[in-house]
Design an enzyme around this catalytic site. Sequence first.
Site, PDB file in Angstrom:
ATOM      1  N   ASP A 441       0.824  -1.214   0.000  1.00 44.98           N
ATOM      2  CA  ASP A 441       0.000   0.000   0.000  1.00 44.98           C
ATOM      3  C   ASP A 441       0.863   1.271   0.000  1.00 44.98           C
ATOM      4  O   ASP A 441       2.067   1.229   0.288  1.00 44.98           O
ATOM      5  CB  ASP A 441      -0.907  -0.020   1.242  1.00 44.98           C
ATOM      6  CG  ASP A 441      -2.302   0.472   0.952  1.00 44.98           C
ATOM      7  OD1 ASP A 441      -2.451   1.335   0.059  1.00 44.98           O
ATOM      8  OD2 ASP A 441      -3.239   0.013   1.617  1.00 44.98           O
ATOM      9  N   ASP A 503     -11.071   1.458  -3.118  1.00 43.17           N
ATOM     10  CA  ASP A 503     -11.631   1.057  -1.825  1.00 43.17           C
ATOM     11  C   ASP A 503     -13.149   1.052  -1.878  1.00 43.17           C
ATOM     12  O   ASP A 503     -13.796   0.624  -0.924  1.00 43.17           O
ATOM     13  CB  ASP A 503     -11.152   2.013  -0.720  1.00 43.17           C
ATOM     14  CG  ASP A 503      -9.775   1.619  -0.195  1.00 43.17           C
ATOM     15  OD1 ASP A 503      -9.313   0.509  -0.512  1.00 43.17           O
ATOM     16  OD2 ASP A 503      -9.170   2.430   0.534  1.00 43.17           O
TER      17      ASP A 503
HETATM   18  C1  GLA Z   1      -5.911   1.448   2.105  1.00 39.32           C
HETATM   19  C2  GLA Z   1      -6.307   0.299   1.202  1.00 39.32           C
HETATM   20  C3  GLA Z   1      -7.305  -0.586   1.904  1.00 39.32           C
HETATM   21  C4  GLA Z   1      -6.709  -1.087   3.195  1.00 39.32           C
HETATM   22  C5  GLA Z   1      -6.271   0.070   4.052  1.00 39.32           C
HETATM   23  C6  GLA Z   1      -5.535  -0.395   5.278  1.00 39.32           C
HETATM   24  O1  GLA Z   1      -6.957   2.325   2.298  1.00 39.32           O
HETATM   25  O2  GLA Z   1      -6.818   0.768  -0.003  1.00 39.32           O
HETATM   26  O3  GLA Z   1      -7.694  -1.647   1.065  1.00 39.32           O
HETATM   27  O4  GLA Z   1      -5.628  -1.930   2.896  1.00 39.32           O
HETATM   28  O5  GLA Z   1      -5.428   0.957   3.353  1.00 39.32           O
HETATM   29  O6  GLA Z   1      -5.159   0.640   6.091  1.00 39.32           O
END
Ligand code: GLA
Length: 682
Positions: A441, A503
């Site tokens: 990430d 997300d």
């Molecule tokens: C980001 C990602 C999510 C998750 C969060 C965890 O927002 O897009 O899918 O992994 O971080 O903190």
Amino acid sequence: MSLLRLDSDTTSLLLECAEGRGGSAPLWRYFGRRLVEGAAPFGGLGDSRALPSFHPDEQAMLSLVPTHSAGWFGPAAVRAHRSGRDWVQQWTACEEAWDGESLVITLTDDVSGVAVEQRVRLDPASGVLTLSARLTNTGVGDLTLDWLAAGTVPLPTHAASVTSWHGRHNVEFQEETAPLTRSTWSRENRRGLTSHEDWPAALVTTEDGVIGAHLAWSGNHRQAIEPLDDGRYAWQAGAYLSPGEVILAEGESYTTPEWLVAYGADRNAMSQAFHADMRARVTWPTGTMAPRPVHINSWEGFYFDHDEAALMALADSAAALGVERFVLDDGWFKGRDDDTSSLGDWVVEPSKYPRGLGPLAQHVRALGMEFGLWVEPEMVNPDSDLYRAHPEWVLGQAGRRDVTARNQLVLDLTRADVRDYLFERVAALLDDLPIAYLKWDHNRVLTHAGERAAFSAQVDGAYALFARLRAAYPAVEIEACAGGGGRIDAGILRHTHRFWTSDCIDATSRVAMQRAFLAFFPPEVMGSHVGASPAHSTGRMQGMDFRAAVALPGHFGLEFDTRHMAVEEVAKLTEWLARYKDLRGEIHGRPVWQGAEKDGLLWQAFGDADGLLLFVTRLQFPTLAHPVPIRLPILAERDYRVEAVWPAADTRIENGAWLAAHGLTLPPQKAESVRIVRLTAL
Ligand code: GLA
């Protein structure tokens, strides 16, 4: 004059090397649909044009590497100077070479002390034109580089509009089309990573097809289309450079990212060219793509609330549904109970996992699933042991307040010691645990990045870290995520195997996002999950069938707590997982087609004239009394068996030529529904 011509099956480009014009760069004569043999201009571009009134007495024409010299007032591919001097580049020598793959045009200017090597590769198989440039300071003293285009391509006089994508977290890939006018169209991204807001791609619609372009770069970028005074347009892209970001000492060079450009007779043809290129970029652990395993991701089901027993139970329920890869998301490491702390401290939190992550990973493996883990290596929270030990590792500026985002700061990946630390931390996890997959990430933008702007160097540092880990652990697959879809580009795809598209897992929102994603990237790298209802991002509720069918064409997964499902839902979802496993081989790695019919019918098809898997999506309830036929110009003049994959319906025989011209009429659909149909040539 002599002509340089490159061809692929679909595309031709024609450059004119002018004789008697000193070292000038080759002139752009043509880029677009493949020319027939012998289609060539009679004379040089300059010979065919009268000098316009009130113009310099020498013709200046669009070249492969235009510069502000000799009366060229269009966009320059180079902007550089030596403390204000040597700001004009005018090529004094031009050499062409062929390195077996690319045409390499080397342009030098002895006066300003600058040399540019422009690489031009037209891939015969995909038809993608790859452009990149390398500038070297051949003069005396430092050279400040403000801009170097990866390439300059001409758009024809009949280019009409440009389509590009903007967005934000949870709202990726919002499509926007603007007419091409006498004003310059441009997009600049200054957020330090690929970004949700300004995606480094665009497509131009002309009277003869579509030309798409994508910058293979995970950092700041600029793309611009400028009208020329002959009615054509010049299109450029490259890394956006901040003030003083690139200052080259004598003999030093700067290389741009690659810019991919593809012509297609229509948008589908353009997409297929990009898909071929993107597919060739991915290096799979075994050399070829294994069937994309069904994921379960712990994030939306558990967030930071980890508990070993609960996650083992999640794994049990997921395995029973048919899940093949279990991904433990954020929340597993030291002190990480919310997003205010702990990034940088990549050791397991003992209160959540007193025995470490080993037992959970082994439990997952014993259930027949792969184990995956979430990391965010490039980041640090001020509340972390790492930051307390090494505040100087943050990418920032002395004397300025660090600006946090999601309570976190960015580590300076231009430093070898920082990269070494991160390599060792991630390597320790990969050594200790049977990890098959990392969700990598990057949950914030970059602000004042470095004492001297280090935006590009930061991206290079990240790529180097990825490359080192991939070389040391070639069996591990990696997903690129950045607050959902903030780092989706062809540059990072060289190091990764999947993108987390957004997300926002709300299936209704996902329809448009995924269609845009598929314009450039193939479905097998598009992370698409079945989420909870109501969706956590939008609050909208959708049925299981719709959520599953929208996610199915991508790299499919689940992202909710599957421990507590009604019996009927378990049965439905089990069927969808089996259906995905049945169908993925007919979707992934195959040609992709997308289209729309009136009254809100959207379709996607995978395959070719021998066999096609068709997905028909309807978001709104129809306004017409009868369903509109779906024209499928992919089909040949043969008979086809038309078989309902889901929902069930009768099988029938139809004529392909009729389906191409008139269309396939399917039973009516409700709002928020998908129908899957298989057409097989007889
Ligand atoms: C980001 C990602 C999510 C998750 C969060 C965890 O927002 O897009 O899918 O992994 O971080 O903190």
